[in-house]
Design an enzyme around this catalytic site. Structure first.
Site, PDB file in Angstrom:
ATOM      1  N   LYS A  92      -2.765  14.255   3.469  1.00 23.91           N
ATOM      2  CA  LYS A  92      -2.619  13.889   2.051  1.00 23.91           C
ATOM      3  C   LYS A  92      -3.927  13.412   1.410  1.00 23.91           C
ATOM      4  O   LYS A  92      -4.115  13.562   0.208  1.00 23.91           O
ATOM      5  CB  LYS A  92      -1.547  12.798   1.896  1.00 23.91           C
ATOM      6  CG  LYS A  92      -0.127  13.319   2.037  1.00 23.91           C
ATOM      7  CD  LYS A  92       0.865  12.195   1.753  1.00 23.91           C
ATOM      8  CE  LYS A  92       2.282  12.732   1.695  1.00 23.91           C
ATOM      9  NZ  LYS A  92       3.255  11.706   1.304  1.00 23.91           N
ATOM     10  N   GLY A 142       3.262   0.751   1.229  1.00 23.66           N
ATOM     11  CA  GLY A 142       2.762   1.941   1.917  1.00 23.66           C
ATOM     12  C   GLY A 142       2.624   3.106   0.946  1.00 23.66           C
ATOM     13  O   GLY A 142       2.572   2.918  -0.277  1.00 23.66           O
ATOM     14  N   GLY A 143       2.586   4.319   1.499  1.00 20.18           N
ATOM     15  CA  GLY A 143       2.355   5.506   0.676  1.00 20.18           C
ATOM     16  C   GLY A 143       3.395   5.688  -0.425  1.00 20.18           C
ATOM     17  O   GLY A 143       3.052   5.959  -1.584  1.00 20.18           O
ATOM     18  N   ASP A 194       5.600  12.174  -4.957  1.00 19.59           N
ATOM     19  CA  ASP A 194       6.417  11.079  -4.390  1.00 19.59           C
ATOM     20  C   ASP A 194       6.959  10.157  -5.486  1.00 19.59           C
ATOM     21  O   ASP A 194       8.158   9.893  -5.561  1.00 19.59           O
ATOM     22  CB  ASP A 194       5.587  10.241  -3.407  1.00 19.59           C
ATOM     23  CG  ASP A 194       5.501  10.882  -2.026  1.00 19.59           C
ATOM     24  OD1 ASP A 194       6.416  11.633  -1.663  1.00 19.59           O
ATOM     25  OD2 ASP A 194       4.508  10.629  -1.319  1.00 19.59           O
TER      26      ASP A 194
HETATM   27  P1  NDP Z   1       4.276   3.785   5.196  1.00 16.65           P
HETATM   28  O1  NDP Z   1       4.229   3.713   6.679  1.00 16.65           O
HETATM   29  O2  NDP Z   1       3.068   4.150   4.427  1.00 16.65           O
HETATM   30  O3  NDP Z   1       4.772   2.350   4.622  1.00 16.65           O
HETATM   31  C1  NDP Z   1       5.865   1.682   5.209  1.00 16.65           C
HETATM   32  C2  NDP Z   1       6.162   0.431   4.407  1.00 16.65           C
HETATM   33  O4  NDP Z   1       7.335  -0.190   4.977  1.00 16.65           O
HETATM   34  C3  NDP Z   1       5.051  -0.623   4.485  1.00 16.65           C
HETATM   35  O5  NDP Z   1       4.979  -1.324   3.280  1.00 16.65           O
HETATM   36  C4  NDP Z   1       5.540  -1.537   5.618  1.00 16.65           C
HETATM   37  O6  NDP Z   1       5.046  -2.836   5.540  1.00 16.65           O
HETATM   38  C5  NDP Z   1       7.024  -1.539   5.320  1.00 16.65           C
HETATM   39  N1  NDP Z   1       7.840  -1.916   6.463  1.00 16.65           N
HETATM   40  C6  NDP Z   1       7.960  -1.300   7.650  1.00 16.65           C
HETATM   41  N2  NDP Z   1       8.832  -1.949   8.443  1.00 16.65           N
HETATM   42  C7  NDP Z   1       9.255  -3.036   7.731  1.00 16.65           C
HETATM   43  C8  NDP Z   1      10.182  -4.100   7.988  1.00 16.65           C
HETATM   44  N3  NDP Z   1      10.847  -4.180   9.152  1.00 16.65           N
HETATM   45  N4  NDP Z   1      10.396  -5.009   7.016  1.00 16.65           N
HETATM   46  C9  NDP Z   1       9.754  -4.921   5.827  1.00 16.65           C
HETATM   47  N5  NDP Z   1       8.859  -3.942   5.524  1.00 16.65           N
HETATM   48  C10 NDP Z   1       8.624  -3.019   6.465  1.00 16.65           C
HETATM   49  O7  NDP Z   1       5.473   4.764   4.879  1.00 16.65           O
HETATM   50  P2  NDP Z   1       5.762   5.531   3.490  1.00 16.65           P
HETATM   51  O8  NDP Z   1       5.484   4.596   2.383  1.00 16.65           O
HETATM   52  O9  NDP Z   1       5.119   6.848   3.515  1.00 16.65           O
HETATM   53  O10 NDP Z   1       7.329   5.788   3.610  1.00 16.65           O
HETATM   54  C11 NDP Z   1       8.255   4.726   3.493  1.00 16.65           C
HETATM   55  C12 NDP Z   1       9.659   5.297   3.471  1.00 16.65           C
HETATM   56  O11 NDP Z   1       9.821   6.058   2.316  1.00 16.65           O
HETATM   57  C13 NDP Z   1       9.965   6.227   4.662  1.00 16.65           C
HETATM   58  O12 NDP Z   1      11.161   5.807   5.263  1.00 16.65           O
HETATM   59  C14 NDP Z   1      10.158   7.586   4.039  1.00 16.65           C
HETATM   60  O13 NDP Z   1      11.225   8.291   4.632  1.00 16.65           O
HETATM   61  C15 NDP Z   1      10.525   7.235   2.621  1.00 16.65           C
HETATM   62  N6  NDP Z   1      10.096   8.268   1.676  1.00 16.65           N
HETATM   63  C16 NDP Z   1      11.063   8.887   0.956  1.00 16.65           C
HETATM   64  C17 NDP Z   1      10.718   9.867   0.071  1.00 16.65           C
HETATM   65  C18 NDP Z   1      11.803  10.537  -0.705  1.00 16.65           C
HETATM   66  O14 NDP Z   1      11.507  11.538  -1.384  1.00 16.65           O
HETATM   67  N7  NDP Z   1      13.015  10.039  -0.677  1.00 16.65           N
HETATM   68  C19 NDP Z   1       9.324  10.278  -0.143  1.00 16.65           C
HETATM   69  C20 NDP Z   1       8.383   9.526   0.634  1.00 16.65           C
HETATM   70  C21 NDP Z   1       8.762   8.568   1.525  1.00 16.65           C
HETATM   71  P3  NDP Z   1       3.564  -3.219   6.077  1.00 16.65           P
HETATM   72  O15 NDP Z   1       2.608  -2.756   5.021  1.00 16.65           O
HETATM   73  O16 NDP Z   1       3.606  -4.681   6.221  1.00 16.65           O
HETATM   74  O17 NDP Z   1       3.395  -2.485   7.374  1.00 16.65           O
END
Ligand code: NDP
Length: 285
Positions: free
Chosen positions: A73, A134-135, A109
């Site tokens: 990406k 995150g992303g 997204d």
């Molecule tokens: P990233 O890995 O970039 O980010 C994950 C985020 O989740 C971070 O902010 C992380 O926090 C947080 N996180 C992880 N575990 C926990 C927890 N136990 N408690 C609280 N926060 C937590 O992933 P993406 O942003 O790319 O994706 C996130 C979700 O979005 C995925 O499940 C994906 O399936 C979904 N998604 C859905 C889309 C759709 O079209 N429906 C499109 C894109 C993504 P920290 O920064 O502290 O690690």
């Protein structure tokens, strides 16, 4: 015949998967077939070393565009001629579009999320709480800010990522963003109008994992949204339903991303119901 491809499938992570079992491929091709569009959507695994060659190949073969997912990406950007406004701010591209002789990077997204949200409300001027940095959260935060959101509270466990997103929004948009460190059970401000889970909490198979939120702080007038597409009925969405809140699940956001990408590549507005039912079938939900 033009083609659009998915470099590395983020959802399935598998290259040798038959098209009928790959959710994104099945969803996009269902739309192509339904509308009689003479296009194919192919899944190609591309290594980092071969990314440049793959893009040159796509150009040479006359493709109309392609999707790219993690880990390409960001790496794809130097190979493009320009970026859309939100892709530029987000700093990541998941959809590449041939525009004349130029190849432009977009990010769907947040756009997919926004399209779903707008079926319920206009984010302009709204007070929003966004869980995650995150992303997905970054893309959603940027699109909401570009759409005129009033203020956004970013709640995240990792401080650096949360602060980075807050700075990005405050320095580049009119929206006021603040960071709240998520180090205890989070109580949502009663003035919040839209609550978004943009973390990975609740994604299959970890469906028993719940957000560390005091759910008593969710008011019935809040609009609840969750990015998790599978299962669409997450624990968070179930809570929203039980409180009588309006809600949007992640499946619609995913379908919208396909709709938006096809619009970019073909100019066609495709039937999202065909895509949604295909996606449900493939995901068995
Ligand atoms: P990233 O890995 O970039 O980010 C994950 C985020 O989740 C971070 O902010 C992380 O926090 C947080 N996180 C992880 N575990 C926990 C927890 N136990 N408690 C609280 N926060 C937590 O992933 P993406 O942003 O790319 O994706 C996130 C979700 O979005 C995925 O499940 C994906 O399936 C979904 N998604 C859905 C889309 C759709 O079209 N429906 C499109 C894109 C993504 P920290 O920064 O502290 O690690």
């Amino acid at each position: 015949m033009s083609k659009a491809i998915d470099f590395l499938p983020a959802i399935t992570g598998s290259f040798a998967q038959p098209a009928a079992e790959n959710p994104t491929v099945a969803m996009i091709e269902a739309a192509y077939q339904h509308h009689g569009l003479h296009l194919r959507y192919l899944n190609c695994e591309v290594s980092h070393e071969n990314l440049k060659a793959a893009i040159e190949g796509a150009k040479a073969m006359g493709w109309t565009g392609f999707n790219c997912s993690i880990p390409h990406k960001i790496a794809v950007i130097p190979h493009l001629d320009g970026l859309g406004e939100s892709a530029q701010l987000i700093g990541a591209v998941n959809t590449v579009v041939k525009s004349g002789e130029k190849w432009i990077g977009e990010n769907t997204d947040g756009k997919g999320f926004l399209k779903a949200l707008r079926t319920v409300t206009d984010p302009k001027g709204k007070k929003i709480t966004l869980f995650g940095a995150g992303g997905a959260a970054r893309a959603i935060g940027v699109e909401l800010a570009l759409a005129g959101a009033g203020n956004i509270t970013i709640v995240n466990i990792t401080k650096e990522k949360g602060n980075e997103l807050v700075d990005l929004l405050n320095q580049n948009t009119e929206t006021k963003a603040v960071f709240h460190h998520w180090n205890r059970t989070y109580v949502i401000d009663p003035a919040t109008e839209i609550v978004i889970n943009a973390t990975s909490v609740g994604l299959f198979p970890k469906v028993e994992e719940h957000l560390n939120i005091n759910f008593d702080s969710l008011g019935p007038d809040m609009i609840i949204t969750d990015v998790i597409p599978n299962p669409p009925e997450t624990h968070f969405i179930k809570i929203a339903r039980s409180k009588g809140c309006q809600f949007i699940n992640g499946l619609q956001m995913l379908v919208n991303q396909g709709v938006i990408a096809i619009k970019y590549w073909t100019g066609e507005d495709v039937d999202q119901e065909v895509m949604l039912s295909t996606l449900k079938e493939v995901l068995n939900i």
